[in-house]
Design a protein around this motif. Sequence first.
Motif, PDB file in Angstrom:
ATOM      1  N   THR A  45     -33.999  34.434  31.666  1.00 58.62           N
ATOM      2  CA  THR A  45     -34.970  33.696  31.412  1.00 58.62           C
ATOM      3  C   THR A  45     -36.485  34.438  31.945  1.00 58.62           C
ATOM      4  OG1 THR A  45     -34.574  32.299  33.327  1.00 58.62           O
ATOM      5  CG2 THR A  45     -33.949  31.353  31.300  1.00 58.62           C
ATOM      6  N   GLY A  46     -36.208  35.355  32.819  1.00 53.80           N
ATOM      7  CA  GLY A  46     -37.270  35.947  33.768  1.00 53.80           C
ATOM      8  C   GLY A  46     -37.928  37.283  33.139  1.00 53.80           C
ATOM      9  N   ALA A  47     -37.195  37.554  31.915  1.00 52.64           N
ATOM     10  CA  ALA A  47     -37.740  38.878  31.169  1.00 52.64           C
ATOM     11  C   ALA A  47     -38.411  38.535  29.907  1.00 52.64           C
ATOM     12  CB  ALA A  47     -36.627  39.766  30.991  1.00 52.64           C
ATOM     13  N   GLY A  48     -39.547  39.282  29.676  1.00 54.57           N
ATOM     14  CA  GLY A  48     -40.250  39.196  28.630  1.00 54.57           C
ATOM     15  C   GLY A  48     -40.771  37.942  28.206  1.00 54.57           C
ATOM     16  N   PRO A  49     -41.389  37.445  26.960  1.00 56.05           N
ATOM     17  CA  PRO A  49     -42.101  36.447  26.600  1.00 56.05           C
ATOM     18  C   PRO A  49     -41.048  35.747  25.795  1.00 56.05           C
ATOM     19  CG  PRO A  49     -42.439  38.097  24.874  1.00 56.05           C
ATOM     20  CD  PRO A  49     -41.825  38.706  26.088  1.00 56.05           C
ATOM     21  N   THR A  50     -41.046  34.288  26.010  1.00 57.06           N
ATOM     22  CA  THR A  50     -40.120  33.469  25.268  1.00 57.06           C
ATOM     23  C   THR A  50     -41.145  32.443  24.621  1.00 57.06           C
ATOM     24  OG1 THR A  50     -40.197  31.933  27.035  1.00 57.06           O
ATOM     25  CG2 THR A  50     -38.525  33.417  27.045  1.00 57.06           C
ATOM     26  N   CYS A  51     -40.626  31.825  23.566  1.00 59.36           N
ATOM     27  CA  CYS A  51     -41.295  30.584  22.870  1.00 59.36           C
ATOM     28  C   CYS A  51     -40.120  29.474  22.733  1.00 59.36           C
ATOM     29  CB  CYS A  51     -41.905  30.999  21.536  1.00 59.36           C
ATOM     30  SG  CYS A  51     -40.997  31.716  20.617  1.00 59.36           S
ATOM     31  N   THR A  52     -40.363  28.204  22.652  1.00 55.63           N
ATOM     32  CA  THR A  52     -39.499  27.171  22.314  1.00 55.63           C
ATOM     33  C   THR A  52     -40.228  26.419  21.222  1.00 55.63           C
ATOM     34  OG1 THR A  52     -39.138  27.181  24.671  1.00 55.63           O
ATOM     35  CG2 THR A  52     -38.401  25.467  23.539  1.00 55.63           C
ATOM     36  N   VAL A  53     -39.165  25.961  20.465  1.00 57.68           N
ATOM     37  CA  VAL A  53     -39.722  24.950  19.159  1.00 57.68           C
ATOM     38  C   VAL A  53     -39.122  23.814  19.435  1.00 57.68           C
ATOM     39  CG1 VAL A  53     -39.703  24.662  16.638  1.00 57.68           C
ATOM     40  CG2 VAL A  53     -40.060  26.894  17.814  1.00 57.68           C
ATOM     41  N   ALA A  54     -40.031  22.680  19.490  1.00 60.35           N
ATOM     42  CA  ALA A  54     -39.324  21.403  19.463  1.00 60.35           C
ATOM     43  C   ALA A  54     -39.652  20.804  17.924  1.00 60.35           C
ATOM     44  CB  ALA A  54     -40.116  20.353  20.257  1.00 60.35           C
ATOM     45  N   THR A  55     -38.461  20.320  17.230  1.00 65.90           N
ATOM     46  CA  THR A  55     -38.630  20.098  15.870  1.00 65.90           C
ATOM     47  C   THR A  55     -38.265  18.510  15.659  1.00 65.90           C
ATOM     48  OG1 THR A  55     -37.723  22.204  15.183  1.00 65.90           O
ATOM     49  CG2 THR A  55     -37.558  20.331  13.473  1.00 65.90           C
ATOM     50  N   THR A  56     -39.068  17.781  14.917  1.00 62.48           N
ATOM     51  CA  THR A  56     -38.765  16.457  14.730  1.00 62.48           C
ATOM     52  C   THR A  56     -38.834  16.134  13.363  1.00 62.48           C
ATOM     53  OG1 THR A  56     -40.300  15.974  16.749  1.00 62.48           O
ATOM     54  CG2 THR A  56     -39.770  13.885  15.144  1.00 62.48           C
ATOM     55  N   THR A  57     -37.433  15.510  12.803  1.00 62.57           N
ATOM     56  CA  THR A  57     -37.289  15.329  11.504  1.00 62.57           C
ATOM     57  C   THR A  57     -37.306  13.784  11.159  1.00 62.57           C
ATOM     58  OG1 THR A  57     -36.054  17.499  11.408  1.00 62.57           O
ATOM     59  CG2 THR A  57     -35.923  16.006   9.494  1.00 62.57           C
ATOM     60  N   THR A  58     -37.903  13.417  10.398  1.00 68.08           N
ATOM     61  CA  THR A  58     -38.070  12.019   9.980  1.00 68.08           C
ATOM     62  C   THR A  58     -37.414  11.778   8.493  1.00 68.08           C
ATOM     63  OG1 THR A  58     -39.717  11.694  11.361  1.00 68.08           O
ATOM     64  CG2 THR A  58     -39.247   9.694  10.040  1.00 68.08           C
ATOM     65  N   THR A  59     -36.429  11.209   8.352  1.00 65.41           N
ATOM     66  CA  THR A  59     -35.980  10.976   7.140  1.00 65.41           C
ATOM     67  C   THR A  59     -35.914   9.654   6.683  1.00 65.41           C
ATOM     68  OG1 THR A  59     -34.437  12.868   7.280  1.00 65.41           O
ATOM     69  CG2 THR A  59     -33.761  11.279   5.627  1.00 65.41           C
TER      70      THR A  59
ATOM     71  N   SER B 173     -35.660  27.325  16.085  1.00 66.42           N
ATOM     72  CA  SER B 173     -35.370  28.123  17.126  1.00 66.42           C
ATOM     73  C   SER B 173     -36.456  29.368  17.090  1.00 66.42           C
ATOM     74  CB  SER B 173     -34.044  28.692  17.793  1.00 66.42           C
ATOM     75  OG  SER B 173     -33.739  29.623  16.798  1.00 66.42           O
ATOM     76  N   CYS B 174     -37.162  29.896  18.150  1.00 67.76           N
ATOM     77  CA  CYS B 174     -37.832  31.004  17.834  1.00 67.76           C
ATOM     78  C   CYS B 174     -37.992  31.894  18.872  1.00 67.76           C
ATOM     79  CB  CYS B 174     -39.298  30.438  17.997  1.00 67.76           C
ATOM     80  SG  CYS B 174     -40.151  29.832  19.257  1.00 67.76           S
ATOM     81  N   THR B 175     -38.077  33.222  18.497  1.00 70.72           N
ATOM     82  CA  THR B 175     -38.050  34.418  19.400  1.00 70.72           C
ATOM     83  C   THR B 175     -39.598  35.028  19.551  1.00 70.72           C
ATOM     84  OG1 THR B 175     -37.403  35.747  17.630  1.00 70.72           O
ATOM     85  CG2 THR B 175     -35.903  34.978  19.075  1.00 70.72           C
TER      86      THR B 175
ATOM     87  N   SER C 127     -38.495  13.107   3.439  1.00 71.09           N
ATOM     88  CA  SER C 127     -37.980  13.872   4.578  1.00 71.09           C
ATOM     89  C   SER C 127     -39.155  14.610   5.168  1.00 71.09           C
ATOM     90  CB  SER C 127     -36.764  14.869   4.281  1.00 71.09           C
ATOM     91  OG  SER C 127     -36.553  15.362   5.573  1.00 71.09           O
ATOM     92  N   THR C 128     -39.395  14.589   6.294  1.00 69.71           N
ATOM     93  CA  THR C 128     -40.379  15.110   7.086  1.00 69.71           C
ATOM     94  C   THR C 128     -39.984  15.699   8.312  1.00 69.71           C
ATOM     95  OG1 THR C 128     -41.833  12.988   6.290  1.00 69.71           O
ATOM     96  CG2 THR C 128     -42.900  14.541   7.995  1.00 69.71           C
ATOM     97  N   SER C 129     -40.595  16.947   8.474  1.00 64.17           N
ATOM     98  CA  SER C 129     -39.852  17.817   9.430  1.00 64.17           C
ATOM     99  C   SER C 129     -41.560  18.261  10.133  1.00 64.17           C
ATOM    100  CB  SER C 129     -39.276  18.755   9.076  1.00 64.17           C
ATOM    101  OG  SER C 129     -38.769  19.405  10.030  1.00 64.17           O
ATOM    102  N   THR C 130     -41.526  18.192  11.356  1.00 64.42           N
ATOM    103  CA  THR C 130     -42.592  18.566  12.176  1.00 64.42           C
ATOM    104  C   THR C 130     -42.183  19.487  13.506  1.00 64.42           C
ATOM    105  OG1 THR C 130     -43.667  16.377  11.750  1.00 64.42           O
ATOM    106  CG2 THR C 130     -44.696  17.827  13.263  1.00 64.42           C
ATOM    107  N   SER C 131     -42.637  20.519  13.373  1.00 65.34           N
ATOM    108  CA  SER C 131     -42.368  21.430  14.491  1.00 65.34           C
ATOM    109  C   SER C 131     -43.486  21.872  15.556  1.00 65.34           C
ATOM    110  CB  SER C 131     -41.674  22.795  14.137  1.00 65.34           C
ATOM    111  OG  SER C 131     -40.397  22.505  13.350  1.00 65.34           O
ATOM    112  N   SER C 132     -43.282  21.851  16.982  1.00 62.68           N
ATOM    113  CA  SER C 132     -44.405  22.465  17.422  1.00 62.68           C
ATOM    114  C   SER C 132     -43.738  23.715  18.422  1.00 62.68           C
ATOM    115  CB  SER C 132     -44.886  21.369  18.369  1.00 62.68           C
ATOM    116  OG  SER C 132     -44.100  20.827  19.298  1.00 62.68           O
ATOM    117  N   CYS C 133     -44.520  24.838  18.877  1.00 63.35           N
ATOM    118  CA  CYS C 133     -43.921  25.456  20.035  1.00 63.35           C
ATOM    119  C   CYS C 133     -44.632  26.038  21.200  1.00 63.35           C
ATOM    120  CB  CYS C 133     -43.578  26.618  19.160  1.00 63.35           C
ATOM    121  SG  CYS C 133     -44.809  27.637  18.469  1.00 63.35           S
ATOM    122  N   THR C 134     -44.209  26.137  22.101  1.00 64.10           N
ATOM    123  CA  THR C 134     -44.817  26.421  23.209  1.00 64.10           C
ATOM    124  C   THR C 134     -44.163  27.972  23.602  1.00 64.10           C
ATOM    125  OG1 THR C 134     -42.964  25.763  24.823  1.00 64.10           O
ATOM    126  CG2 THR C 134     -44.773  24.264  24.302  1.00 64.10           C
TER     127      THR C 134
END
Lengths: 394, 394, 394
Positions: A98-112, A134-136, C129-136
């Motif tokens: 976790t201490g190397a390079g850049p990282t990104c984290t995606v949070a996904t919310t799906t509503t159906t 997920s993202c890189t 279906s609705t999908s929303t993503s955010s990233c950090t």
Amino acid sequence: MKKSLIALAALAAAGAASAQSSVTLFGIVDATIAYGRGGGAGAASRWQLSHSGYNSSRLGFRGTEDLGGGMSASFWLEAQLSNDNGTGATTNTNNQSTGAGPTCTVATTTTTTTTAVPPVAGTAITSTSTSTSSCTAAINGAQGLTFSRRSTVSLAGGWGELRLGRDYTPQFWNLTVFDPFGTNGVGTTQTLNSIITGVTAVRASNSIGYFLPGNLGGFYGQAQVYMGENAQTGAATEDDGKGWGARVGYASGPFNVALALSRTKYASGRVQQNNIGGQWDFGVAKLQAHYSWDKNGATRGRGFLIGGLVPVGPGEIRAAYSQYRTDLPATSVDPRARKFALGYVHNLSKRTALYATWARVRNNNGSSQVLNGGVSPTANQSSSGIDLGIRHSF
Amino acid sequence: MKKSLIALAALAAAGAASAQSSVTLFGIVDATIAYGRGGGAGAASRWQLSHSGYNSSRLGFRGTEDLGGGMSASFWLEAQLSNDNGTGATTNTNNQSTGAGPTCTVATTTTTTTTAVPPVAGTAITSTSTSTSSCTAAINGAQGLTFSRRSTVSLAGGWGELRLGRDYTPQFWNLTVFDPFGTNGVGTTQTLNSIITGVTAVRASNSIGYFLPGNLGGFYGQAQVYMGENAQTGAATEDDGKGWGARVGYASGPFNVALALSRTKYASGRVQQNNIGGQWDFGVAKLQAHYSWDKNGATRGRGFLIGGLVPVGPGEIRAAYSQYRTDLPATSVDPRARKFALGYVHNLSKRTALYATWARVRNNNGSSQVLNGGVSPTANQSSSGIDLGIRHSF
Amino acid sequence: MKKSLIALAALAAAGAASAQSSVTLFGIVDATIAYGRGGGAGAASRWQLSHSGYNSSRLGFRGTEDLGGGMSASFWLEAQLSNDNGTGATTNTNNQSTGAGPTCTVATTTTTTTTAVPPVAGTAITSTSTSTSSCTAAINGAQGLTFSRRSTVSLAGGWGELRLGRDYTPQFWNLTVFDPFGTNGVGTTQTLNSIITGVTAVRASNSIGYFLPGNLGGFYGQAQVYMGENAQTGAATEDDGKGWGARVGYASGPFNVALALSRTKYASGRVQQNNIGGQWDFGVAKLQAHYSWDKNGATRGRGFLIGGLVPVGPGEIRAAYSQYRTDLPATSVDPRARKFALGYVHNLSKRTALYATWARVRNNNGSSQVLNGGVSPTANQSSSGIDLGIRHSF
């Protein structure tokens, strides 16, 4: 050759040179035309202008202050340099992935939302949709200079040296000192190319190191502890990235030999890196060899190098054969890579040299090493590469 | 003025000056109050403290080593500097769009489960959900120093200079040398603002360059090849980012003229950048002009500049008119931008200057250039901007 | 102690020292073994090798040019340094939250196709279906050097100094000058740890500053405006990040007192930071105190520090008590943090010192401060920490 810029404290202000206290700007700019090709059906070659084919390109600042009474304080800030394109290089902040390079984290919310009209009374139609992202992240041309090669502050005296910061680990030194190619360029020993030796194989951040003084009749040594800096919450990973290494050696005249041991904790499996190396300088040639035995969780690895350096006028011929075998726990098929490398360095001066290196690696049992960016679509293929470059230090 | 820090090799250590071998720390810090405004309904203005309004802000390290026999080795590491906020700037690692700045890639997995009760026997109700994510990354305040302006190592002799690394491309020089505003600040020539000249319009990474020696009776020249470093897999894009440029010129007394040609390969369309420029120094004024003809795939572009510099006491008046017309292949409407720029530089010393520049750009046929961050909601509007700054070099 | 490297302009070229025009390379490498622990059930401790426990680690370049007639031009480029791992630090480009660190933005497209067979004629079955993503994004080990601490160019004369670029804000100085721990390490005053003082609490980018000259009989002062650089589109946020600060003081013999006021605009609520501080040097001890009153939108905050420094041989004892109370608008429960810190600095030379600091913070009414990375699972717990380090400057 790294002492070209020495600006003295108080030289200008007081007109008095104070040789004990100096700041030095130093560096190496090493550029190489690098060619590599893979093997097997669909193999591809690649041409690059690369860097660090002979010595690692770098830019650094260092200095020493004489504290009197045999004591001194010093600092060393050294950045890696990709002089083919101007970028710096990443470091690792916590000795964990976790201490190397850049990282990104995606949070996904799906509503159906399903509006279902029961075709049969009492029986619903349901629709469930799950979306996972997920993202890189890659830094590409945005990578700035970091002092990833070394950033330390030291206190030294007759008792040795205490050093704090990011530094080489003791377990690295035998692999590079006793490699005719100095772990640089296409000829680099296979014992360093091991994938099982992990994050602290070369350097560690957050380290506290101790070095024996230089007057022990040829004996030398160092010990280092480094921290993963995780909160001690009782989690299995709380000690990830924490470890130690130690190295002892003896050098006398043409002879030099050293042993290094290390352990780094990870919940996924402890990493052990051990090696022994030596050299004998016969004058007409310097023979070098080292042997390493490593472990990462249940996976073991063993490797060795044998090689040498032959002075030829203002230059030097370099040759090495190295091998690494990974002992996978679940199978009797152990991936093995064997490399032969041959090169010549022609010194134009102490600071500037031209060099050429050719190397070929053979892969067996699932190993898939390629040299200089060549592409082998399948494992167990051979790959070869060439470096043709110039090294200038200042 | 860039030689202010010259620390000699061995000066301190041996007390002997060695003028041939030196390392120089150099730089420019140029800050400007920049104002810009767009045109048309909903236009907006913007105030900024910006940088590089007169000369590009930079921090660099360079040095030369005398190798004897007329030969020398040298290095040059020069970083771009945003001194209004302390960031560095990105470089480009492979002369392709993928080699610039940070990137992020999102992998999205969408699982849809439909429990459908057939309302009519044998007829299913199906529901398909597809989710696609993409992401963009920005480095903002995290951008560190890179040697994006230049990072090279050279070998030179009576035969000229061989230079390896990231450097200006030959096709850039005529645009900046023969622009009274030196392609900096609000007055920059429109021939550089072209969007069709691509990644290697100013600099290229992974380059091998050759420069003619300086003793050819006024003739000068250079040639450069640069690599995209893609694996040669046979893909259409395998040569993306690979190219060459060449420039030849003649300077004598008040006269200077040069021609440059270049080609860079991309599967999406080859980029050609060509230009010719010259100047005549009449003493009371220096006239400058250049003409450029470019091509990016099927799109062509043509531009020119005419301008001059008039010395006034310790200062200099600068003026230029420049135009660029983009010839879109699918339409007869060719976007055109025309700029007039006027400025004054007041030298407080050789190293420090105050400056003011005003410029106005007029857009036609769909062109939408704005100056200094002004906002024009629609195309074909005019925009104007002002720089008011200080340049200090060291 | 920061003047150790002074390389003179023209020293080498002309053999003549020109003391007025110099470039200085300077820095501090401060490493500390840092221990912190939280309080309450599930509390955790943490060990780190950290940096800047006594003075902020840095690497910088600065210089001054004598322009004659009492005028001078100068530049100052100073980077923050994490010497425990070699990274630099982020800056902020626009004095707004968007200008700090890396960001990533995800665009998500969700397509839903529903083939519905009406179970009852005229009644559709619909599925949405609705999908929303955010990233950090995090930069981790990729963070390069930026001149986030200061990057300025100045023009100075008998009338004072005009300074352009990224610099400390006037509202910061009283908090650090009148804190025995100089806002560094585990003992840092709670008045700086306030979360309500915002982006420009310490530094601002895009600033234009004016400093009174030094010959006003003990009176000193500075004023600064800084820009957010948004387009003036009429949006509520168009002035976000724009602000000003001013500081006036009087120093005479053992006495020093100063007042600072500041305002920064944000559509989400204007930030005000105000403070007054002073010290009296009794010789056997130097007493220091400051008081701050801040506002961020409808939230107010007030804090103070009282402390002192006691010289002891080659060292110095440091002690401070500081408190900050946040006055939330919607509740009468005001979070409060109170810290007591005690330390000792032992100078080995003017440039090198060893130091030890112990501090403890008590939290009430929802406050949840922790020291040195300790973990308190709930609010209102106490936390303590220790620094044990070495500071070396050059």
